[in-house]
Design a protein around this motif. Structure first.
Motif, PDB file in Angstrom:
ATOM      1  N   LEU A  91       0.832  -1.197   0.000  1.00 49.45           N
ATOM      2  CA  LEU A  91       0.000   0.000   0.000  1.00 49.45           C
ATOM      3  C   LEU A  91       0.871   1.253   0.000  1.00 49.45           C
ATOM      4  N   SER A  92       1.921   1.263   0.812  1.00 48.98           N
ATOM      5  CA  SER A  92       2.826   2.412   0.865  1.00 48.98           C
ATOM      6  C   SER A  92       3.523   2.630  -0.471  1.00 48.98           C
ATOM      7  N   THR A  93       3.923   1.543  -1.114  1.00 53.08           N
ATOM      8  CA  THR A  93       4.584   1.651  -2.415  1.00 53.08           C
ATOM      9  C   THR A  93       3.626   2.208  -3.456  1.00 53.08           C
ATOM     10  N   LEU A  94       2.380   1.755  -3.441  1.00 45.63           N
ATOM     11  CA  LEU A  94       1.378   2.274  -4.371  1.00 45.63           C
ATOM     12  C   LEU A  94       1.234   3.782  -4.232  1.00 45.63           C
ATOM     13  N   ARG A  95       1.102   4.255  -3.003  1.00 43.16           N
ATOM     14  CA  ARG A  95       0.941   5.699  -2.776  1.00 43.16           C
ATOM     15  C   ARG A  95       2.192   6.463  -3.178  1.00 43.16           C
ATOM     16  N   ARG A  96       3.352   5.963  -2.753  1.00 46.52           N
ATOM     17  CA  ARG A  96       4.607   6.680  -2.996  1.00 46.52           C
ATOM     18  C   ARG A  96       4.913   6.801  -4.491  1.00 46.52           C
ATOM     19  N   GLU A  97       4.625   5.762  -5.249  1.00 42.79           N
ATOM     20  CA  GLU A  97       4.989   5.753  -6.660  1.00 42.79           C
ATOM     21  C   GLU A  97       3.954   6.404  -7.570  1.00 42.79           C
ATOM     22  N   ASN A  98       2.755   6.675  -7.044  1.00 50.72           N
ATOM     23  CA  ASN A  98       1.705   7.177  -7.925  1.00 50.72           C
ATOM     24  C   ASN A  98       1.035   8.465  -7.467  1.00 50.72           C
ATOM     25  N   PHE A  99       1.011   8.739  -6.164  1.00 46.10           N
ATOM     26  CA  PHE A  99       0.208   9.838  -5.652  1.00 46.10           C
ATOM     27  C   PHE A  99       1.059  10.885  -4.939  1.00 46.10           C
ATOM     28  N   SER A 100       0.575  12.133  -5.006  1.00 46.26           N
ATOM     29  CA  SER A 100       1.180  13.229  -4.255  1.00 46.26           C
ATOM     30  C   SER A 100       0.052  14.044  -3.644  1.00 46.26           C
ATOM     31  N   PHE A 101       0.360  14.773  -2.553  1.00 50.97           N
ATOM     32  CA  PHE A 101      -0.707  15.406  -1.783  1.00 50.97           C
ATOM     33  C   PHE A 101      -0.340  16.835  -1.373  1.00 50.97           C
ATOM     34  N   ILE A 102      -1.360  17.715  -1.396  1.00 47.45           N
ATOM     35  CA  ILE A 102      -1.242  19.066  -0.831  1.00 47.45           C
ATOM     36  C   ILE A 102      -2.460  19.282   0.058  1.00 47.45           C
ATOM     37  N   PHE A 103      -2.215  19.747   1.282  1.00 49.39           N
ATOM     38  CA  PHE A 103      -3.309  19.989   2.211  1.00 49.39           C
ATOM     39  C   PHE A 103      -3.332  21.468   2.623  1.00 49.39           C
ATOM     40  N   GLN A 104      -4.434  21.873   3.244  1.00 47.80           N
ATOM     41  CA  GLN A 104      -4.533  23.247   3.731  1.00 47.80           C
ATOM     42  C   GLN A 104      -3.485  23.490   4.815  1.00 47.80           C
ATOM     43  N   GLN A 105      -3.249  22.492   5.648  1.00 44.47           N
ATOM     44  CA  GLN A 105      -2.153  22.558   6.616  1.00 44.47           C
ATOM     45  C   GLN A 105      -0.895  22.037   5.936  1.00 44.47           C
ATOM     46  N   THR A 106       0.179  22.801   5.981  1.00 41.71           N
ATOM     47  CA  THR A 106       1.355  22.487   5.169  1.00 41.71           C
ATOM     48  C   THR A 106       2.124  21.260   5.652  1.00 41.71           C
ATOM     49  N   ASN A 107       2.064  20.963   6.961  1.00 37.72           N
ATOM     50  CA  ASN A 107       2.785  19.800   7.514  1.00 37.72           C
ATOM     51  C   ASN A 107       4.271  19.818   7.156  1.00 37.72           C
ATOM     52  N   ALA A 170       5.024  18.988  -3.314  1.00 36.08           N
ATOM     53  CA  ALA A 170       4.137  18.013  -3.945  1.00 36.08           C
ATOM     54  C   ALA A 170       4.465  17.823  -5.419  1.00 36.08           C
ATOM     55  N   LEU A 171       4.830  18.902  -6.100  1.00 39.87           N
ATOM     56  CA  LEU A 171       5.077  18.822  -7.531  1.00 39.87           C
ATOM     57  C   LEU A 171       6.359  18.077  -7.878  1.00 39.87           C
ATOM     58  N   VAL A 172       7.382  18.187  -7.048  1.00 42.39           N
ATOM     59  CA  VAL A 172       8.672  17.586  -7.407  1.00 42.39           C
ATOM     60  C   VAL A 172       8.740  16.093  -7.109  1.00 42.39           C
ATOM     61  N   SER A 173       7.740  15.556  -6.429  1.00 39.63           N
ATOM     62  CA  SER A 173       7.732  14.109  -6.200  1.00 39.63           C
ATOM     63  C   SER A 173       7.359  13.402  -7.501  1.00 39.63           C
ATOM     64  N   GLU A 174       7.679  12.130  -7.566  1.00 39.84           N
ATOM     65  CA  GLU A 174       7.358  11.338  -8.751  1.00 39.84           C
ATOM     66  C   GLU A 174       5.932  10.831  -8.596  1.00 39.84           C
ATOM     67  N   PHE A 175       4.971  11.463  -9.278  1.00 36.68           N
ATOM     68  CA  PHE A 175       3.568  11.101  -9.095  1.00 36.68           C
ATOM     69  C   PHE A 175       2.850  10.986 -10.440  1.00 36.68           C
ATOM     70  N   GLU A 176       1.718  10.303 -10.390  1.00 39.71           N
ATOM     71  CA  GLU A 176       0.808  10.276 -11.523  1.00 39.71           C
ATOM     72  C   GLU A 176      -0.427  11.119 -11.247  1.00 39.71           C
ATOM     73  N   VAL A 177      -0.857  11.139  -9.978  1.00 32.32           N
ATOM     74  CA  VAL A 177      -2.030  11.916  -9.585  1.00 32.32           C
ATOM     75  C   VAL A 177      -1.683  12.772  -8.377  1.00 32.32           C
ATOM     76  N   LEU A 178      -1.985  14.046  -8.461  1.00 30.09           N
ATOM     77  CA  LEU A 178      -1.800  14.958  -7.335  1.00 30.09           C
ATOM     78  C   LEU A 178      -3.169  15.264  -6.737  1.00 30.09           C
ATOM     79  N   PHE A 179      -3.298  15.066  -5.418  1.00 32.80           N
ATOM     80  CA  PHE A 179      -4.536  15.360  -4.707  1.00 32.80           C
ATOM     81  C   PHE A 179      -4.356  16.623  -3.864  1.00 32.80           C
TER      82      PHE A 179
END
Length: 216
Positions: A91-107, A170-179
């Motif tokens: 599950l972690s590999t799926l997220r890391r290799e395909n998804f990136s995230f931006i939230f209202q809280q910058t974390n 978020a943009l510089v990560s290797e992603f297919e979908v940015l949320f």
């Protein structure tokens, strides 16, 4: 027919596997575009985002096994619901290799400099430091962040600057979908416009997909 990144059918979402809080009978999200899901607070926007991004186990037991099909860049059709039954590493590999995230809280990480915060997702994905830094500095210029901010402690930056750092991270990560979940909720109109201008052009130029939820 236009290509899709997610095909959803007969999806039910729940946070406790008891009460269903969101149902989606059928929805297709296009690949290679920036898609906005807009509506009032409490309408289920964030729930849908968490479900698609596999952030929380919100897929209800009544949903079909193929309720969410993710179409990867490799041309594979991935049934996301199945991944909740697999080992955490998959599950972690799926997220890391395909998804990136931006939230209202910058974390952002307070013990890292601004530059280190922006680089971390790219380096975790295996990018060379010099290549990742070059991209970060290019995006900083495009989004209106001064070059001196790169080495600055996070505590020395304004809220608007920190939010722009989160966009770049978020943009510089290797992603297919940015949320994005209300990613400009704390920004003034001009800064929010600049962030979305950068996001839209990056998505288009790199053949990525983006899904943003907002009440605005």
């Amino acid at each position: 027919m236009a290509a899709t990144v997610f095909d959803i059918k007969n999806l039910a979402c729940s946070y406790d596997q008891a009460k269903v809080v969101l149902k989606v009978d059928a929805l297709s999200i296009p690949k290679g575009k920036l898609t906005f899901i807009v509506g009032v607070s409490g309408g289920g926007k964030s729930t849908l985002l968490e479900t698609l991004g596999m952030m929380n186990k919100t897929i209800h037991l009544t949903s079909a096994a193929d309720c969410i099909q993710f179409h990867s860049a490799a041309g594979e059709q991935v049934p996301l619901a199945e991944f909740w039954q697999r080992p955490d590493e998959e599950l972690s590999t799926l997220r890391r290799e395909n998804f990136s995230f931006i939230f209202q809280q910058t974390n952002l990480m307070p013990n890292f400099s601004a530059g280190e915060n922006m680089l971390v997702t790219a380096l975790l994905g295996g990018a060379a430091t010099a290549t990742a830094e070059e991209l970060v500095r290019k995006l900083m210029h495009q989004i209106g962040l001064p070059a001196r901010a790169y080495d600055a402690p996070i505590q020395n930056l304004s809220g608007g600057q920190r939010q722009r750092l989160a966009f770049i991270r978020a943009l510089v990560s290797e992603f297919e979908v940015l949320f994005g979940d209300e990613p400009t909720g704390n920004l003034d109109h001009k800064t929010a416009h600049d962030c979305f201008t950068l996001l839209k052009s990056y998505i288009h130029e790199n053949a990525k997909s983006g899904i943003i939820v907002s009440h605005d």
